[in-house]
Design a protein around this motif. Structure first.
Motif, PDB file in Angstrom:
ATOM      1  N   TYR A  96       0.838  -1.204   0.000  1.00  0.00           N
ATOM      2  CA  TYR A  96       0.000   0.000   0.000  1.00  0.00           C
ATOM      3  C   TYR A  96       0.870   1.251   0.000  1.00  0.00           C
ATOM      4  N   ASP A  97       1.809   1.324   0.949  1.00  0.00           N
ATOM      5  CA  ASP A  97       2.690   2.492   1.049  1.00  0.00           C
ATOM      6  C   ASP A  97       3.515   2.687  -0.217  1.00  0.00           C
ATOM      7  N   ALA A  98       4.115   1.615  -0.709  1.00  0.00           N
ATOM      8  CA  ALA A  98       4.959   1.702  -1.903  1.00  0.00           C
ATOM      9  C   ALA A  98       4.153   2.139  -3.117  1.00  0.00           C
ATOM     10  N   PHE A  99       2.955   1.576  -3.274  1.00  0.00           N
ATOM     11  CA  PHE A  99       2.132   1.947  -4.425  1.00  0.00           C
ATOM     12  C   PHE A  99       1.812   3.436  -4.409  1.00  0.00           C
ATOM     13  N   TRP A 100       1.315   3.968  -3.283  1.00  0.00           N
ATOM     14  CA  TRP A 100       0.903   5.379  -3.254  1.00  0.00           C
ATOM     15  C   TRP A 100       2.094   6.321  -3.371  1.00  0.00           C
ATOM     16  N   GLN A 101       3.253   5.935  -2.854  1.00  0.00           N
ATOM     17  CA  GLN A 101       4.448   6.767  -3.038  1.00  0.00           C
ATOM     18  C   GLN A 101       4.840   6.823  -4.514  1.00  0.00           C
ATOM     19  N   GLU A 102       4.822   5.660  -5.160  1.00  0.00           N
ATOM     20  CA  GLU A 102       5.177   5.600  -6.584  1.00  0.00           C
ATOM     21  C   GLU A 102       4.160   6.370  -7.419  1.00  0.00           C
TER      22      GLU A 102
ATOM     23  N   ALA B  61       4.414  10.222  -7.283  1.00  0.00           N
ATOM     24  CA  ALA B  61       5.574  10.777  -7.982  1.00  0.00           C
ATOM     25  C   ALA B  61       5.526  10.555  -9.494  1.00  0.00           C
ATOM     26  N   SER B  62       4.486   9.884  -9.994  1.00  0.00           N
ATOM     27  CA  SER B  62       4.455   9.505 -11.406  1.00  0.00           C
ATOM     28  C   SER B  62       3.965  10.635 -12.317  1.00  0.00           C
ATOM     29  N   GLU B  63       4.376  10.553 -13.568  1.00  0.00           N
ATOM     30  CA  GLU B  63       3.897  11.500 -14.588  1.00  0.00           C
ATOM     31  C   GLU B  63       2.400  11.334 -14.814  1.00  0.00           C
ATOM     32  N   LEU B  64       1.910  10.108 -14.710  1.00  0.00           N
ATOM     33  CA  LEU B  64       0.485   9.856 -14.883  1.00  0.00           C
ATOM     34  C   LEU B  64      -0.326  10.606 -13.822  1.00  0.00           C
ATOM     35  N   ALA B  65       0.125  10.567 -12.575  1.00  0.00           N
ATOM     36  CA  ALA B  65      -0.564  11.307 -11.507  1.00  0.00           C
ATOM     37  C   ALA B  65      -0.501  12.801 -11.761  1.00  0.00           C
ATOM     38  N   ALA B  66       0.655  13.280 -12.197  1.00  0.00           N
ATOM     39  CA  ALA B  66       0.807  14.715 -12.472  1.00  0.00           C
ATOM     40  C   ALA B  66      -0.152  15.177 -13.568  1.00  0.00           C
ATOM     41  N   ALA B  67      -0.425  14.321 -14.538  1.00  0.00           N
ATOM     42  CA  ALA B  67      -1.349  14.669 -15.617  1.00  0.00           C
ATOM     43  C   ALA B  67      -2.808  14.507 -15.198  1.00  0.00           C
ATOM     44  N   PHE B  68      -3.101  13.487 -14.378  1.00  0.00           N
ATOM     45  CA  PHE B  68      -4.475  13.153 -14.011  1.00  0.00           C
ATOM     46  C   PHE B  68      -5.042  14.042 -12.905  1.00  0.00           C
ATOM     47  N   MET B  69      -4.261  14.310 -11.881  1.00  0.00           N
ATOM     48  CA  MET B  69      -4.786  14.933 -10.667  1.00  0.00           C
ATOM     49  C   MET B  69      -5.366  16.339 -10.849  1.00  0.00           C
ATOM     50  N   PRO B  70      -4.822  17.214 -11.680  1.00  0.00           N
ATOM     51  CA  PRO B  70      -5.465  18.524 -11.826  1.00  0.00           C
ATOM     52  C   PRO B  70      -6.912  18.424 -12.309  1.00  0.00           C
ATOM     53  N   GLY B  71      -7.186  17.568 -13.272  1.00  0.00           N
ATOM     54  CA  GLY B  71      -8.551  17.379 -13.757  1.00  0.00           C
ATOM     55  C   GLY B  71      -9.437  16.719 -12.712  1.00  0.00           C
ATOM     56  N   TRP B  72      -8.885  15.753 -11.986  1.00  0.00           N
ATOM     57  CA  TRP B  72      -9.642  15.064 -10.937  1.00  0.00           C
ATOM     58  C   TRP B  72      -9.977  16.043  -9.811  1.00  0.00           C
ATOM     59  N   ASN B  73      -8.994  16.819  -9.388  1.00  0.00           N
ATOM     60  CA  ASN B  73      -9.220  17.782  -8.306  1.00  0.00           C
ATOM     61  C   ASN B  73     -10.222  18.864  -8.705  1.00  0.00           C
TER      62      ASN B  73
END
Length: 99
Positions: A60-66, A69-81
């Motif tokens: 769980y910890d390793a997955f959420w840390q990875e 920090a991912s490019e996918l999260a950086a692209a996805f999160m602004p639209g999700w938020n």
């Protein structure tokens, strides 16, 4: 087994958009276990619940840390938020038995 249940309050009229975002982006993520997405039929409306399964807390910890920090999260999160409202929850459950 650890189950992570995250509840999101979605702006009125944006639930289908949120589900479509998850349907599109979810397959790009290397989840370590099953992921389920729900939306409310009764009770508090305009909510999405996502349940993630992890074999243990270390995964769980390793997955959420990875992911964070991912490019996918950086692209996805602004639209999700942009379609999320304040509130929601992030819960962890330990599976005791399966009936």
């Amino acid at each position: 087994m650890i189950m992570n249940r995250r509840t999101f309050k979605i702006q009125i009229g944006e639930v289908e958009h949120a589900i479509e975002m998850l349907r599109t982006e979810g397959p790009k993520v290397n989840f370590p276990g099953p992921v389920r997405v729900y939306h409310t039929l009764t009770g508090e409306f305009n909510q999405i619940i996502i349940e993630y399964e992890f074999p243990d807390l270390a995964t769980y910890d390793a997955f959420w840390q990875e992911w964070s920090a991912s490019e996918l999260a950086a692209a996805f999160m602004p639209g999700w938020n942009a379609i999320n409202l304040p509130g929601g929850s992030n819960e962890l459950f330990f599976k005791e038995i399966e009936l």
